[in-house]
Design a protein around this motif. Structure first.
Motif, PDB file in Angstrom:
ATOM      1  N   LYS A 212      94.167  93.553  90.542  1.00 50.53           N
ATOM      2  CA  LYS A 212      93.999  94.937  90.105  1.00 50.53           C
ATOM      3  C   LYS A 212      92.563  95.339  89.799  1.00 50.53           C
ATOM      4  N   CYS A 213      91.645  94.385  89.810  1.00 53.72           N
ATOM      5  CA  CYS A 213      90.237  94.699  89.561  1.00 53.72           C
ATOM      6  C   CYS A 213      89.373  93.581  90.102  1.00 53.72           C
ATOM      7  N   ASN A 214      88.090  93.864  90.260  1.00 51.21           N
ATOM      8  CA  ASN A 214      87.139  92.847  90.685  1.00 51.21           C
ATOM      9  C   ASN A 214      86.468  92.232  89.462  1.00 51.21           C
ATOM     10  N   ALA A 215      86.261  90.925  89.496  1.00 48.91           N
ATOM     11  CA  ALA A 215      85.615  90.220  88.384  1.00 48.91           C
ATOM     12  C   ALA A 215      84.470  89.365  88.921  1.00 48.91           C
ATOM     13  N   PHE A 216      83.662  88.833  88.007  1.00 48.85           N
ATOM     14  CA  PHE A 216      82.576  87.939  88.420  1.00 48.85           C
ATOM     15  C   PHE A 216      83.116  86.632  88.988  1.00 48.85           C
ATOM     16  N   ASN A 217      84.307  86.230  88.507  1.00 49.51           N
ATOM     17  CA  ASN A 217      84.957  85.008  88.980  1.00 49.51           C
ATOM     18  C   ASN A 217      84.106  83.762  88.733  1.00 49.51           C
ATOM     19  N   ASP A 218      83.486  83.726  87.555  1.00 52.48           N
ATOM     20  CA  ASP A 218      82.735  82.555  87.132  1.00 52.48           C
ATOM     21  C   ASP A 218      83.648  81.604  86.359  1.00 52.48           C
ATOM     22  N   SER A 219      83.171  80.375  86.209  1.00 57.60           N
ATOM     23  CA  SER A 219      83.825  79.410  85.327  1.00 57.60           C
ATOM     24  C   SER A 219      82.831  79.023  84.250  1.00 57.60           C
ATOM     25  N   GLU A 220      83.268  79.084  82.991  1.00 56.93           N
ATOM     26  CA  GLU A 220      82.389  78.768  81.865  1.00 56.93           C
ATOM     27  C   GLU A 220      82.963  77.592  81.080  1.00 56.93           C
ATOM     28  N   PHE A 221      82.070  76.682  80.709  1.00 52.46           N
ATOM     29  CA  PHE A 221      82.470  75.468  80.004  1.00 52.46           C
ATOM     30  C   PHE A 221      81.670  75.383  78.712  1.00 52.46           C
ATOM     31  N   TYR A 222      82.383  75.329  77.578  1.00 51.46           N
ATOM     32  CA  TYR A 222      81.741  75.345  76.269  1.00 51.46           C
ATOM     33  C   TYR A 222      81.867  73.966  75.606  1.00 51.46           C
ATOM     34  N   PHE A 223      80.710  73.403  75.257  1.00 55.89           N
ATOM     35  CA  PHE A 223      80.632  72.080  74.655  1.00 55.89           C
ATOM     36  C   PHE A 223      80.177  72.196  73.197  1.00 55.89           C
ATOM     37  N   THR A 224      80.214  71.099  72.492  1.00 50.28           N
ATOM     38  CA  THR A 224      79.762  71.108  71.093  1.00 50.28           C
ATOM     39  C   THR A 224      78.262  71.350  70.988  1.00 50.28           C
ATOM     40  N   GLU A 225      77.504  71.061  72.068  1.00 45.58           N
ATOM     41  CA  GLU A 225      76.052  71.197  72.002  1.00 45.58           C
ATOM     42  C   GLU A 225      75.475  72.079  73.114  1.00 45.58           C
ATOM     43  N   GLY A 226      76.320  72.852  73.786  1.00 45.81           N
ATOM     44  CA  GLY A 226      75.790  73.697  74.846  1.00 45.81           C
ATOM     45  C   GLY A 226      76.892  74.295  75.692  1.00 45.81           C
ATOM     46  N   SER A 227      76.491  74.876  76.820  1.00 43.37           N
ATOM     47  CA  SER A 227      77.453  75.527  77.706  1.00 43.37           C
ATOM     48  C   SER A 227      76.958  75.458  79.146  1.00 43.37           C
ATOM     49  N   VAL A 228      77.900  75.632  80.068  1.00 44.19           N
ATOM     50  CA  VAL A 228      77.587  75.634  81.499  1.00 44.19           C
ATOM     51  C   VAL A 228      78.368  76.764  82.156  1.00 44.19           C
ATOM     52  N   ARG A 229      77.722  77.454  83.093  1.00 41.95           N
ATOM     53  CA  ARG A 229      78.401  78.485  83.869  1.00 41.95           C
ATOM     54  C   ARG A 229      78.169  78.212  85.358  1.00 41.95           C
ATOM     55  N   ILE A 230      79.253  78.255  86.129  1.00 40.56           N
ATOM     56  CA  ILE A 230      79.123  78.148  87.581  1.00 40.56           C
ATOM     57  C   ILE A 230      79.827  79.331  88.228  1.00 40.56           C
ATOM     58  N   SER A 231      79.356  79.701  89.405  1.00 37.67           N
ATOM     59  CA  SER A 231      79.910  80.826  90.147  1.00 37.67           C
ATOM     60  C   SER A 231      80.656  80.319  91.372  1.00 37.67           C
ATOM     61  N   ARG A 232      81.606  81.122  91.840  1.00 37.17           N
ATOM     62  CA  ARG A 232      82.264  80.801  93.115  1.00 37.17           C
ATOM     63  C   ARG A 232      81.325  81.046  94.287  1.00 37.17           C
ATOM     64  N   GLU A 233      80.274  81.809  94.066  1.00 33.22           N
ATOM     65  CA  GLU A 233      79.285  82.064  95.114  1.00 33.22           C
ATOM     66  C   GLU A 233      78.348  80.859  95.200  1.00 33.22           C
ATOM     67  N   LEU A 234      78.321  80.197  96.343  1.00 29.70           N
ATOM     68  CA  LEU A 234      77.605  78.942  96.476  1.00 29.70           C
ATOM     69  C   LEU A 234      76.111  79.073  96.233  1.00 29.70           C
ATOM     70  N   GLN A 235      75.548  80.252  96.562  1.00 25.00           N
ATOM     71  CA  GLN A 235      74.100  80.408  96.429  1.00 25.00           C
ATOM     72  C   GLN A 235      73.646  80.663  94.997  1.00 25.00           C
ATOM     73  N   VAL A 236      74.593  80.946  94.090  1.00 19.77           N
ATOM     74  CA  VAL A 236      74.234  81.206  92.685  1.00 19.77           C
ATOM     75  C   VAL A 236      74.038  79.883  91.955  1.00 19.77           C
ATOM     76  N   PRO A 237      72.899  79.702  91.289  1.00 17.62           N
ATOM     77  CA  PRO A 237      72.641  78.423  90.606  1.00 17.62           C
ATOM     78  C   PRO A 237      73.535  78.203  89.398  1.00 17.62           C
ATOM     79  N   LEU A 238      73.734  76.954  89.078  1.00 13.35           N
ATOM     80  CA  LEU A 238      74.464  76.566  87.878  1.00 13.35           C
ATOM     81  C   LEU A 238      73.572  76.848  86.666  1.00 13.35           C
TER      82      LEU A 238
END
Length: 329
Positions: A233-259
């Protein structure tokens, strides 16, 4: 220098995903584009001609019976994965079957049983598992360089104009966002946090009875959690975000987007080497590596994981009251 064995690949079902996969298959020197099959011979011939396959078949059974075929990639709708996988496995053809592996747990169990009975390779086609960015996330989790993983947030949404005859809106073909794209967020949570102890959902069912939007919350006894969503029903960034006790990571489904990595208020970007292609070549290369080793299942994406995944999807479907004709839970 090790000489790689060349494998004859065949495609069962000549739709859009099959075209993407076959395009990436051309990047692998040990993959020969041998056969393409459709119930419509002209469709198979057009597909084979466009993508440089050696043969076109007007029936799946004819292609499966060809002794030259080594590996079959199944790209038909979810509702037909059980039927087509069993045909291939009984003929002792290695199978890479597109996700969702099947409609429900009972069907996946039959596929796994057929793989074992025929001592023949079977793997769910999950390109994400072999995505260099995702592999980097798994390395970060394992190394604990950002501490312990506590929370995952993952969406996969796009706007789709309603068409009751289209596969994604058709209950008879296993339509709905959960099995089509929601499976990616669920996969991500299971691969990083494991099977949840508790699941709650909020679902919006459409005119054809399929889930057009679904929000999922996974909870774990150790306090970890995951917020997951999918929809048409809508368009989203479609990222995956991972939250740790000392930081975070974000990755995209778009291969050219850096981690993107965050730690102590500072952010850094890592460009993972994806090479050419859309990413499907990585899973295909892995299948051939497994066959080179005489394996009947993948150590990176074992059948036990696919079974956990479909069991989790069944739990969500029961909560959402999503039913498919002739595919009872």
């Amino acid at each position: 220098m090790t000489i790689q064995k060349t494998y004859n690949w065949a495609i069962l079902g000549c739709g859009k995903i099959a075209k993407r996969f076959a395009t990436d298959l051309q990047l692998l020197p040990n993959a020969k584009l041998y056969g393409a099959a459709s119930r419509d011979l002209s469709k198979a011939e057009n597909f084979a001609s466009e993508l440089n396959f050696e043969k076109a078949f007007g029936s799946y059974e004819e292609m499966i019976a060809d002794p030259a075929v080594d590996i079959i990639y199944i790209a038909t709708p979810h509702s037909h994965h059980l039927e087509h996988s069993l045909l291939c496995l009984k003929a002792k053809k290695a199978v890479l079957c597109e996700k969702a592996f099947a409609i429900n747990t009972k069907e996946v169990e039959q596929m796994i049983q057929a793989s074992k009975e025929n001592n023949t390779f079977l793997m769910e086609a999950f390109w994400t598992r072999f995505n260099p960015s995702f592999l980097k996330v798994l390395d970060i989790i394992k190394s604990k360089e950002l501490g312990a993983l506590q929370h995952v947030k993952c969406d996969f949404k796009f706007f789709a104009t309603f068409d009751e005859h289209h596969r994604i809106f058709n209950k008879n073909l296993g339509g709905g966002s959960l099995l089509d794209i929601g499976i990616y967020p669920v996969f991500t949570a299971l691969m990083t946090l494991g099977v949840p102890d508790e699941i709650t959902i909020d679902v919006e069912l459409g005119k054809t009875g399929i889930d057009e939007n679904i929000e999922m919350l996974f909870k774990y006894k150790n306090g970890n959690s995951a917020n997951l969503a999918s929809g048409f029903k809508c368009n989203a960034f479609n990222d995956s975000e991972f939250y740790f006790t000392e930081g975070s990571v974000r990755i995209s489904r778009e291969l050219q987007v850096p981690l993107r990595i965050g730690k102590k208020g500072k952010f850094t970007e890592i460009h993972c080497e994806h090479g050419k292609g859309l990413g499907y070549q990585n899973e295909a290369a892995h299948v051939m590596d497994c066959l080179d080793q005489g394996l009947t299942e993948s150590p990176m994406l074992p059948l036990s994981f696919s079974l956990d995944l479909i069991k989790t999807l069944d739990r969500i479907r029961k909560l959402a009251n999503i039913e498919y004709p002739n595919h009872d839970l």
